[in-house]
Design a protein around this motif. Structure first.
Motif, PDB file in Angstrom:
ATOM      1  N   GLN A  29      32.644  -4.225  -1.462  1.00 43.46           N
ATOM      2  CA  GLN A  29      32.996  -5.546  -2.032  1.00 43.46           C
ATOM      3  C   GLN A  29      33.719  -5.446  -3.377  1.00 43.46           C
ATOM      4  O   GLN A  29      34.380  -6.391  -3.800  1.00 43.46           O
ATOM      5  CB  GLN A  29      31.727  -6.376  -2.233  1.00 43.46           C
ATOM      6  N   VAL A  30      33.531  -4.321  -4.067  1.00 43.66           N
ATOM      7  CA  VAL A  30      34.017  -4.217  -5.453  1.00 43.66           C
ATOM      8  C   VAL A  30      35.501  -4.613  -5.628  1.00 43.66           C
ATOM      9  O   VAL A  30      35.821  -5.430  -6.492  1.00 43.66           O
ATOM     10  CB  VAL A  30      33.724  -2.807  -6.023  1.00 43.66           C
ATOM     11  N   PRO A  31      36.417  -4.096  -4.807  1.00 41.57           N
ATOM     12  CA  PRO A  31      37.824  -4.477  -5.016  1.00 41.57           C
ATOM     13  C   PRO A  31      38.095  -5.964  -4.770  1.00 41.57           C
ATOM     14  O   PRO A  31      39.052  -6.529  -5.296  1.00 41.57           O
ATOM     15  CB  PRO A  31      38.592  -3.633  -3.988  1.00 41.57           C
TER      16      PRO A  31
ATOM     17  N   ARG B 281      33.003 -12.219   0.572  1.00 40.99           N
ATOM     18  CA  ARG B 281      33.123 -10.802   0.225  1.00 40.99           C
ATOM     19  C   ARG B 281      32.164  -9.979   1.093  1.00 40.99           C
ATOM     20  O   ARG B 281      32.532  -8.936   1.634  1.00 40.99           O
ATOM     21  CB  ARG B 281      32.755 -10.587  -1.246  1.00 40.99           C
TER      22      ARG B 281
ATOM     23  N   ARG C 124      38.831  -8.109 -16.621  1.00 39.78           N
ATOM     24  CA  ARG C 124      37.571  -8.210 -15.875  1.00 39.78           C
ATOM     25  C   ARG C 124      36.582  -7.145 -16.369  1.00 39.78           C
ATOM     26  O   ARG C 124      35.391  -7.387 -16.477  1.00 39.78           O
ATOM     27  CB  ARG C 124      37.823  -8.050 -14.367  1.00 39.78           C
TER      28      ARG C 124
ATOM     29  N   PRO D  31      31.189 -14.807  -3.018  1.00 43.65           N
ATOM     30  CA  PRO D  31      30.279 -13.718  -2.657  1.00 43.65           C
ATOM     31  C   PRO D  31      29.989 -13.623  -1.154  1.00 43.65           C
ATOM     32  O   PRO D  31      29.924 -12.526  -0.612  1.00 43.65           O
ATOM     33  CB  PRO D  31      28.995 -14.055  -3.426  1.00 43.65           C
TER      34      PRO D  31
ATOM     35  N   TRP E 202      40.761  -3.514 -10.459  1.00 42.29           N
ATOM     36  CA  TRP E 202      40.167  -4.426 -11.453  1.00 42.29           C
ATOM     37  C   TRP E 202      41.072  -4.530 -12.667  1.00 42.29           C
ATOM     38  O   TRP E 202      41.556  -3.513 -13.186  1.00 42.29           O
ATOM     39  CB  TRP E 202      38.786  -3.909 -11.876  1.00 42.29           C
TER      40      TRP E 202
ATOM     41  N   LEU F  90      25.318   0.947  -6.473  1.00 44.99           N
ATOM     42  CA  LEU F  90      25.579  -0.083  -5.465  1.00 44.99           C
ATOM     43  C   LEU F  90      25.380   0.465  -4.059  1.00 44.99           C
ATOM     44  O   LEU F  90      25.609   1.649  -3.805  1.00 44.99           O
ATOM     45  CB  LEU F  90      27.005  -0.619  -5.609  1.00 44.99           C
TER      46      LEU F  90
ATOM     47  N   VAL G 256      40.687   0.663  -8.133  1.00 48.54           N
ATOM     48  CA  VAL G 256      40.619  -0.278  -7.007  1.00 48.54           C
ATOM     49  C   VAL G 256      41.178  -1.650  -7.386  1.00 48.54           C
ATOM     50  O   VAL G 256      41.053  -2.602  -6.619  1.00 48.54           O
ATOM     51  CB  VAL G 256      39.186  -0.426  -6.423  1.00 48.54           C
TER      52      VAL G 256
ATOM     53  N   ARG H 292      22.472  -5.246 -12.646  1.00 47.82           N
ATOM     54  CA  ARG H 292      22.267  -3.928 -12.039  1.00 47.82           C
ATOM     55  C   ARG H 292      22.613  -2.841 -13.060  1.00 47.82           C
ATOM     56  O   ARG H 292      21.886  -1.864 -13.215  1.00 47.82           O
ATOM     57  CB  ARG H 292      23.172  -3.812 -10.809  1.00 47.82           C
TER      58      ARG H 292
ATOM     59  N   PHE I 166      36.666  -8.513  -5.810  1.00 45.11           N
ATOM     60  CA  PHE I 166      36.504  -9.413  -6.958  1.00 45.11           C
ATOM     61  C   PHE I 166      37.859  -9.918  -7.451  1.00 45.11           C
ATOM     62  O   PHE I 166      37.970 -10.993  -8.008  1.00 45.11           O
ATOM     63  CB  PHE I 166      35.782  -8.696  -8.103  1.00 45.11           C
ATOM     64  N   GLU I 167      38.889  -9.107  -7.225  1.00 46.90           N
ATOM     65  CA  GLU I 167      40.227  -9.488  -7.699  1.00 46.90           C
ATOM     66  C   GLU I 167      40.932 -10.464  -6.766  1.00 46.90           C
ATOM     67  O   GLU I 167      42.004 -10.956  -7.079  1.00 46.90           O
ATOM     68  CB  GLU I 167      41.092  -8.235  -7.885  1.00 46.90           C
TER      69      GLU I 167
ATOM     70  N   LEU J 258      30.419   3.760  -6.515  1.00 45.63           N
ATOM     71  CA  LEU J 258      29.551   3.438  -7.644  1.00 45.63           C
ATOM     72  C   LEU J 258      28.099   3.723  -7.233  1.00 45.63           C
ATOM     73  O   LEU J 258      27.623   3.162  -6.240  1.00 45.63           O
ATOM     74  CB  LEU J 258      29.732   1.975  -8.065  1.00 45.63           C
TER      75      LEU J 258
ATOM     76  N   GLU K 222      27.957  -3.167  -0.918  1.00 44.36           N
ATOM     77  CA  GLU K 222      28.358  -3.651  -2.249  1.00 44.36           C
ATOM     78  C   GLU K 222      29.562  -2.876  -2.770  1.00 44.36           C
ATOM     79  O   GLU K 222      30.456  -3.450  -3.394  1.00 44.36           O
ATOM     80  CB  GLU K 222      27.178  -3.526  -3.221  1.00 44.36           C
TER      81      GLU K 222
ATOM     82  N   MET L 229      27.270  -9.873  -3.251  1.00 44.41           N
ATOM     83  CA  MET L 229      27.016  -9.404  -4.604  1.00 44.41           C
ATOM     84  C   MET L 229      27.863 -10.217  -5.587  1.00 44.41           C
ATOM     85  O   MET L 229      29.074 -10.270  -5.482  1.00 44.41           O
ATOM     86  CB  MET L 229      27.405  -7.922  -4.710  1.00 44.41           C
TER      87      MET L 229
END
Lengths: 369, 234
Positions: free
Chosen positions: B106-108, B119, A285, B116, A281, B99, A279, A9, B110-111, B96, B103, A1
């Motif tokens: 995977q969210v955390p 992840r 961001r 992708p 972010w 998602l 979490v 989304r 991103f930091e 969320l 997915e 993703m």
């Protein structure tokens, strides 16, 4: 993703709201693009009028509200022609009248010998020589199904069509040239021309020559480019002002629509922002997420708005009367303006919602129901 | 276990509504690396507040909180701390909704600055760990309560945190699903040597911990920590 898939989304969660926002913004962009194309066409026509017959600049009446109202007397014309450094000074009387389905048919009067010096591209027949002769532009001939040998009646004055000329501008192509004396009679404007087209002698600076003419003949003004056209015609200036006003309105109204959409989205997703903060972010961001959502929304609106702008102009051109005098110009600038407005709308509209999303404390956001 | 505690809360005070509500009134707690500590107490005793402070979701009014050598009172970048050093599981999964399971996990990440593909691969491994591989494409609404909590645990583990915090992780589950979640947390402690703090008011749940800290009126009933207690889960 990917980050972008997350953005889209989120936008698809409230399809109706997203669609309505896109429609709202795209209406503004449609108008801006359509106006830009029309104004661009008018400027191109103005540039073609100014440079008629290979002139360096034209001389017209100072302060004229509309170019067709400008009058330059025979004396003034002679004075311009006698200026040192002037190689050629051709007087043109432009008379706008109705002919056929064209309510703005331009009949251009020039002395036949002067027309012959730098003639339009003759594709059939010849240039007019006699008092009752006329040469038609290609569009005028096609639209009215005329050819050399036919007779046209302009303001009750019959004229023999002796030729057809080609012009790359709709203004000339949908008009005609006739001898100056004939046009003066039809227009009932004896002893005047609309403008004098000046060609500077080799080695003479046209700008310096124009400045000198303006100094010595204060009732006249010189126009060398489309940007100076406002000196003799306020039509383009009015269109420019209209375009600016519509652009500002599009940004303001679009920004309000985006702000409304994004504030609602931020409010509805407050708890989610809390989760994202929980979490790990970063605030930046989350700000990027909100701004990117708004920008994506606005870029979609830009594409839709530009497409509808093009369709709108083409739709207007299907009206025969308008097609005679309107020739839109699609410059890169017109499309860039549409995209810039969309991006501005997105940034201006989303900044506050994004700020709000970032300012939320994680706990406060997580408690939100 | 190393000498330095993984979590150290010393004389922590936290109030709300201009001091009218005193959630923590000089709380002390020390958790060693690799321990599973249960924090027990009645509703409103400050258990969740303690967890939120350790997770840096909120700041204490006074006192010292050190987690994995980070002094949270002086930590400038709490986002960075939350992203890399602590994973949290809430009573309500807090996934969320738009998602899928994979997915959400995977969210955390991103930091972490990983791409992708990486992840997605990591998220799949974590779902495998919580035995939910077959549900990776399901959205939270399509999952049972227990499955959602397992996804939430996988998400909490996403960035390889030093400490895993769980706030009533079985509170909204039936006993069977709750038991599965507890087994999973204990297994994580055993296999990954994870440090876990588990907030609960359920004695059976707390019984699976290495140690139990009882809380009442914003304080731990015993100074710092309690002796190990084992209670069989029925």
């Amino acid at each position: 993703m990917s980050f972008l898939s997350l953005v889209f989304r989120n936008l698809f969660r409230q399809r109706m709201r997203t669609t309505l926002t896109v429609v709202g913004i795209s209406v503004g962009i449609t108008i801006v693009v359509a106006l830009g194309a029309v104004t661009g066409g008018m400027k191109q026509t103005a540039a073609a009028v100014i440079r008629q017959g290979g002139a360096d600049f034209m001389v017209a009446q100072r302060g004229s509200a509309d170019f067709s109202f400008s009058t330059v007397s025979e004396d003034e014309w002679a004075q311009v022609a006698s200026f040192p450094g002037v190689e050629r000074a051709r007087g043109v009387l432009i008379y706008i009248t109705r002919y056929g389905s064209n309510p703005f048919f331009p009949l251009l009067g020039m002395r036949p010998d002067e027309l012959a010096v730098s003639p339009p591209e003759v594709v059939q027949g010849r240039l007019p020589r006699g008092a009752d002769e006329v040469i038609l532009g290609e569009s005028a001939a096609t639209d009215n199904d005329l050819a050399p040998g036919d007779v046209v009646e302009i303001d009750h004055r019959p004229l023999d069509v002796v030729g057809i000329f080609r012009a790359d501008n709709v203004f000339y192509s949908s008009g005609a040239y006739a001898p100056l004396a004939t046009v003066r009679e039809i227009a009932r404007k004896p002893d005047v021309v609309t403008a004098v087209y000046v060609k500077a002698a080799p080695g003479v600076d046209p700008a310096a020559l124009a400045a000198k003419i303006e100094d010595e003949l204060p009732t006249l003004t010189t126009v060398a480019s489309a940007s100076e056209y406002g000196k003799v015609d306020q039509g383009i200036e009015i269109m420019d002002a209209l375009e600016l006003a519509v652009s500002i309105l599009a940004v303001v109204l679009g920004a309000i629509a985006v702000m409304n959409t994004m504030i609602m989205a931020v409010f509805e997703r407050t708890r989610e922002f809390g989760i994202l903060r929980a979490v790990g972010w970063r605030g930046s961001r989350i700000m990027r997420l909100v701004l990117t959502e708004a920008l994506a929304l606005c870029l979609v609106a830009a594409v839709v708005g530009i497409a509808f702008g093009l369709l709108a102009v083409q739709g207007v051109l299907m009206i025969e009367t308008i097609a005679h005098f309107l020739e839109p110009t699609y410059t890169v600038g017109v499309f860039v303006r549409g995209v810039v407005i969309a991006v501005s709308v997105g940034l201006v509209g989303a900044l506050y919602p994004a700020y709000r999303a970032v300012r939320l404390s994680p706990m406060e956001a997580l408690r939100h129901e | 276990m190393s000498d330095a505690p993984m979590i150290e809360c010393l004389d922590v005070v936290k109030t709300y509504e201009d001091g009218r509500i005193r959630a923590l009134a000089g709380m002390n707690l020390v958790v060693e690396p690799g321990e599973l500590v249960a924090v027990m107490g009645p509703s409103g005793c400050g258990k969740s507040t303690l967890l939120h402070l350790v997770a840096a979701l909120d700041r204490p009014d006074s006192g010292i909180i050190r987690v994995a050598h980070h002094d949270l009172a002086h930590e400038r970048n709490l986002d960075h701390y939350r992203a890399r050093h602590v994973g949290i599981v809430f009573q309500l999964h807090n996934l969320l909704p738009t998602l899928t399971a994979v997915e959400n996990v995977q969210v955390p990440m991103f930091e972490l600055g990983v791409g992708p593909r990486e992840r997605r691969a990591r998220a799949r491994r974590l779902l495998e760990l919580v035995e939910l591989s077959e549900r990776e494409r399901s959205r939270p609404a399509q999952l049972s309560g227990g499955e959602r909590q397992r996804v939430a645990i996988a998400r909490a583990l996403a960035n390889g945190p030093s400490v895993l915090l769980a706030d009533e992780p079985t509170g909204s589950l039936d006993s069977k699903a709750g038991g599965t979640i507890l087994d999973l947390l204990v297994r994580l402690r055993d296999e990954r040597e994870a440090t876990l703090v588990l907030v609960t008011h359920d004695a059976n749940v707390a019984g699976r911990a290495d140690r139990i800290a009882h809380m009442l009126d914003g304080r731990a009933s015993e100074p710092v920590s309690l002796a190990p207690t084992r209670v069989a889960v029925s």
